[in-house]
Design a protein around this motif. Structure first.
Motif, short mmCIF file in Angstrom:
data_model
loop_
_atom_site.label_atom_id
_atom_site.label_comp_id
_atom_site.label_asym_id
_atom_site.label_seq_id
_atom_site.Cartn_x
_atom_site.Cartn_y
_atom_site.Cartn_z
N TYR A 72 38.04 40.63 48.57
CA TYR A 72 39.17 39.90 47.98
C TYR A 72 39.05 39.59 46.48
CZ TYR A 72 40.76 39.03 52.75
OH TYR A 72 41.20 39.17 54.03
N GLU A 73 37.96 40.00 45.85
CA GLU A 73 37.72 39.60 44.46
C GLU A 73 38.85 40.02 43.52
OE1 GLU A 73 34.02 39.58 41.27
OE2 GLU A 73 34.01 40.97 42.97
N MET A 74 39.53 41.13 43.81
CA MET A 74 40.56 41.62 42.93
C MET A 74 41.97 41.25 43.38
SD MET A 74 38.56 42.88 40.78
CE MET A 74 39.78 43.55 39.67
N GLN A 75 42.08 40.46 44.45
CA GLN A 75 43.40 40.08 44.95
C GLN A 75 43.92 38.86 44.18
OE1 GLN A 75 45.12 41.84 47.28
NE2 GLN A 75 43.40 43.27 47.11
N ASP A 78 52.04 44.88 57.51
CA ASP A 78 51.15 44.46 56.43
C ASP A 78 49.91 43.84 57.06
OD1 ASP A 78 50.09 43.92 54.02
OD2 ASP A 78 51.47 42.30 53.49
N ILE A 79 48.92 44.66 57.37
CA ILE A 79 47.73 44.23 58.11
C ILE A 79 46.57 43.99 57.14
CG2 ILE A 79 46.03 44.89 59.86
CD1 ILE A 79 48.21 46.61 61.14
N ASP A 80 45.95 42.86 57.28
CA ASP A 80 44.76 42.54 56.47
C ASP A 80 43.53 42.89 57.30
OD1 ASP A 80 42.76 41.58 54.93
OD2 ASP A 80 43.62 39.58 54.63
N ILE A 81 42.95 44.05 57.02
CA ILE A 81 41.81 44.51 57.82
C ILE A 81 40.54 43.74 57.52
CG2 ILE A 81 42.75 46.83 58.10
CD1 ILE A 81 40.89 47.79 55.89
N PHE A 82 40.56 42.92 56.46
CA PHE A 82 39.39 42.12 56.11
C PHE A 82 39.57 40.65 56.46
CE2 PHE A 82 39.42 45.60 52.88
CZ PHE A 82 38.30 46.26 53.35
#
Length: 200
Positions: free
Chosen positions: A47-50, A12-16
């Motif tokens: 991240y606005e929609m997370q 589970d990599i967060d590329i941002f």
């Protein structure tokens, strides 16, 4: 964060993640500078929609709104401004504070600050968050931009930063710290600054 990577690799990599790291020092300040705007905009795009980021998204949107109000006010006043006023927010609420009040507020999150020999560039050690979410980070300010160059988990971690000369920075830290970012060099316009890490 990235369903394709998680599905095909199991990770589970967060590329941002870099965008998130760029705004962690902004949240506790409750105000933004011009140089913070583009960092917030990149973060919001990612991240606005997370769902798990909605609290930070709301705060950062409020910061942008109050900052834009300040810019609009300056545009209307033109050259008649005699005192600089800053806007800070607490959640969705905002208020104006004077330069003197801002200096008092800075004492809560500013641990140390040092100016380069040229009198223009600055380094600072700052803190944000509490408990397991606390960060200690090094911020650099150059003509045209400012941002974090080193960040580690923990509140008020012992570390030393200083200028070797106008274009070389020394950061003395500990190898056991859990670091989130560790830049080796930064550039703003034609100014290049190299960062050397020494583990003590």
């Amino acid at each position: 964060m990235n369903p394709y990577i998680k599905l095909h690799t199991g990770y589970d990599i967060d590329i941002f993640e870099r965008y998130k790291a760029d705004v962690v020092h902004i949240l506790p300040k409750r105000y933004i500078d011009d140089n913070d705007v583009y960092r917030i905009e990149y973060y919001l795009r990612a991240y606005e929609m997370q769902p798990e980021e909605q609290e930070n998204v709301a705060v950062l949107k409020a910061l942008l709104a109050t900052h834009q109000a300040k810019v609009d006010r300056w545009m209307k006043l033109g050259d008649t401004i005699t005192e600089e006023i800053h806007f800070i927010t607490n959640g969705k609420d905002g208020r104006e504070i004077s330069e003197a009040e801002l200096l008092e507020l800075r004492k809560e999150w500013l641990m140390y600050e040092e100016t380069a020999p040229n009198g223009l560039f600055k380094l600072s050690v700052q803190i944000s968050g509490k408990g397991e979410y606390a960060l200690t980070y090094v911020n650099i300010s150059l003509p045209g931009g400012a941002g974090s160059i080193y960040a580690a988990s923990g509140e008020k971690l012992p570390m030393k930063v200083y200028w070797k000369d106008d274009h070389n920075v020394i950061i003395e830290t500990k190898e056991e710290y859990k670091s989130h970012s560790m830049y080796k060099q930064v550039r703003s316009y034609d100014q290049l600054v190299k960062i050397e890490y020494r583990f003590v």
